[in-house]
Enzyme design. Sequence first.
Site, PDB file in Angstrom:
ATOM      1  CD  GLU A 136      -9.557   0.580   5.776  1.00 12.64           C
ATOM      2  OE1 GLU A 136      -9.645   1.222   5.074  1.00 12.64           O
ATOM      3  OE2 GLU A 136      -9.321   0.732   7.149  1.00 12.64           O
TER       4      GLU A 136
ATOM      5  CE1 TYR B   6      -0.784  -2.669   9.421  1.00 13.77           C
ATOM      6  CE2 TYR B   6      -2.678  -3.894  10.363  1.00 13.77           C
ATOM      7  CZ  TYR B   6      -2.236  -2.816   9.514  1.00 13.77           C
ATOM      8  OH  TYR B   6      -3.116  -2.170   8.600  1.00 13.77           O
TER       9      TYR B   6
ATOM     10  CD  GLU C  72      -2.899  -0.695   2.398  1.00  9.74           C
ATOM     11  OE1 GLU C  72      -3.183   0.336   2.776  1.00  9.74           O
ATOM     12  OE2 GLU C  72      -3.287  -1.779   2.935  1.00  9.74           O
TER      13      GLU C  72
ATOM     14  CG  ASP D  56      -1.614  -2.059   5.549  1.00  5.78           C
ATOM     15  OD1 ASP D  56      -0.282  -2.117   5.239  1.00  5.78           O
ATOM     16  OD2 ASP D  56      -1.814  -0.836   5.884  1.00  5.78           O
TER      17      ASP D  56
ATOM     18  CG  HIS E 242      -3.683  -9.422  13.914  1.00  2.00           C
ATOM     19  ND1 HIS E 242      -4.514  -8.628  13.395  1.00  2.00           N
ATOM     20  CD2 HIS E 242      -3.646 -10.365  12.769  1.00  2.00           C
ATOM     21  CE1 HIS E 242      -5.135  -8.819  12.211  1.00  2.00           C
ATOM     22  NE2 HIS E 242      -4.512  -9.849  11.822  1.00  2.00           N
TER      23      HIS E 242
ATOM     24  NE  ARG F  78      -4.982   1.756  10.641  1.00  2.00           N
ATOM     25  CZ  ARG F  78      -4.324   2.085   9.860  1.00  2.00           C
ATOM     26  NH1 ARG F  78      -3.325   1.110   9.305  1.00  2.00           N
ATOM     27  NH2 ARG F  78      -4.121   3.490   9.611  1.00  2.00           N
TER      28      ARG F  78
ATOM     29  CG  ASP G 225      -5.927  -3.921   7.946  1.00  2.96           C
ATOM     30  OD1 ASP G 225      -6.022  -3.936   6.851  1.00  2.96           O
ATOM     31  OD2 ASP G 225      -5.591  -2.822   8.478  1.00  2.96           O
TER      32      ASP G 225
END
Length: 771
Positions: free
Chosen positions: A86, A304, A9, A82, A351, A306, A84
């Site tokens: 999204e 990461y 990204e 990423d 995660h 998030r 997640d």
Amino acid sequence: MPSSLLIVESPSKAKTLKKYLGADFEVLASYGHVRDLVPKNGAVDPDKDFAMKYQLIARNSKHVDAIVSAVREADHVYLATDPDREGEAISWHLVQILNGKKLLKDKTAQRVVFHEITKNAVLEAIQNPRDIAQDLVDAQQARRALDYLVGFNLSPLLWKKIRRGLSAGRVQSPALRLICERENEIRAFTAQEYWSVHLDSHKSRTKFSAKLTQLAGKKLEQFDIPNEAEQAAILARLAGQSATVAAIEKKKKTRNPAAPFTTSTLQQEAVRKLGMTTDRAMRTAQQLYEGIDVGQGTVGLITYMRTDSVALAAEAITEIRHYIENKFEPAFLPKSPVAFKNKSKNAQEAHEAIRPTSVYRSPEAVKPFLTSDQFKLYEMIWKRTLACQMAPAKFDTTGIDIAVGEAVFRASGQVLVFAGFLAVYEEDVDDAEDEDSAKLPVLEEGETLPVDKLYGEQHFTQPPPRFTEASLVKALEEYGIGRPSTYASIISTLKDREYVTLDKKRFEPTDTGDIVNKFLTEHFAQYVDYNFTAKLENQLDEIASGQRQWVPVMDSFWKGFKKQITEKEGISRAEVTTENLDEACPKCQKPLMIRFGRRGRFIGCSGYPECDYTRDMNETAESAAAAAEEPTLVEGRDCPECGGQLLIKKGKYGKFIGCANYPKCKHIEPLEKPKDTGVTCPECKTGHLIERKSRYGKLFYSCNTYPKCKYATWNPPIAEPCPQCGWPILTIKTTKRRGTEKVCPQKECGYAVQIAPPEGKEEAAPEGAAD
């Protein structure tokens, strides 16, 4: 030519990964999302299983073109967006674009996921690619569709019923409700008086205090001493009595370290300890995650950012324990790793918590390569992660009961006997713990103590505090509103829409925010209900885990929501924005009402437009009448533009001189003659620079021939030419960091010479130093 293409990204992340992967890989960035719903009604079609119409995001089209060209040449395509939902959705959108161009007929695009940008983690991910997880994509699509349907149906209703330009959101609106309800509690709050009684004593040189806890065998509650008379009566009963140590209670207490950071707790601590906004904290964390050149190449410094998990990878725990073993005494290392349980029932166990990619990369070692924000945030993450695997802190606590006649006073003390994790990471303690940490002398039961002073203290109950960014994030998490990765954007939206303002770093709803919240809670109560919002988030999590299908979830939401929208179309704007008052208009005697205009709420006549009476919400009728006094005539002067009379008038920003022929003649001038600096305007070279005030009260200096000449500067001018560029004037600028300087107002010049150093510094900057 590279045989493999890796798509990420962020362009900064692409640079880092390129160094790890070598010449066989081309690494390109999508620059975030590549497609979004078309920005018009009908982009989500409820009648066709919520089919969505997407379009390329214009600003990213050139980056997509570069990816398309690279895919034509590549043998293998890896999607490393990423880790997640999204990120999963962005990878899916890229595949949809590539399939639409028939570029994946004889090659596959595989998903790779890594939670830290280190060489080992990246290479391992490349060795273990997988297919795109459709459940995660469905969950993200459902979230986007829900937000779209709420926004495109509820926002236009707000435009009709309140004012154009407003918006409502699935998670934004419950967050606004939290702030407004807290404000209503504060407005409704009535302070209640109560008193406490205290004893001051000492032994040797050690002074200490104790608080009255029992009287005549009864334990005292907060409001048992309601007023000054009651506390005076108690003091009178105890006057002249001796004090004796009745009981001593000693205990050992431990305090365990906090879990490593999740997105939510990182945001809260960054706001509280570092003074950052949630948005600034997340942007800084993104930079640390994507990679910093620390002298030995670019490397991601944290995992990461998030995440709602407090889990740590086994290899990370091993490294942290090894660091503690080598850097601290043996007592600081627990016998076994410290485990933490996720508070969020939907936390993604795959995660990790936010941690340094290597605990051996200490904050001091990387400080020279980081900005101030990056260093402060990295240091906090590093310390919290290290502390979470250290031994508990140990305290000796003492409680002493002191008898004075029929009363018992309590003194508490606490001594830290082993720092444990506190040697690395100091956590916030509440006021009660602060009181318990008082130093007490060594006492024995039956010992007589001197009564130095008996006194009462007055207290008043306090209203609940307004939300800070930290406490709002905590509340959002507790209620299950949104997800940690969305908290910063929720807060930004509330501020951008001017639904809230920040006063002393605490949220206060504006009139607009109040009215929007009132409308939504009265007419769409279900959709701003905290439990409903949390339940919907849980359903999205269940879609992501494969336990639910997204279309039935959407269908269940849409049927009720659409019906509600239709029912509320008939509400009039007056019902939403006005409120009747039990007061007559002083002009026409018709009832007054609270109304809503461009600048917020005000009190106006219900007979408008026939009667134009208005006043500020905070004004009384008497003060408004006094403020509306007749303009007074300026003696001996006529209007320089039309020859009419000049009047002293009162406007929004105070008194001024204006022409009596307004609005035909719009001549105005300040009531007080502006101070002339005597400095010739450097631009027109005919006028003088005079001191003026902006609409917000800030001083500035502009040409007295305005509007013919519009030259202005914020800093006081002096009639000295710049020795560097020759500009006719210099200005005097004072800052905390550099003290007082003569500065050239031409930004491109940069000339600055120090006149006086900052407070606490004596050396002046060298002549001609640039700002």
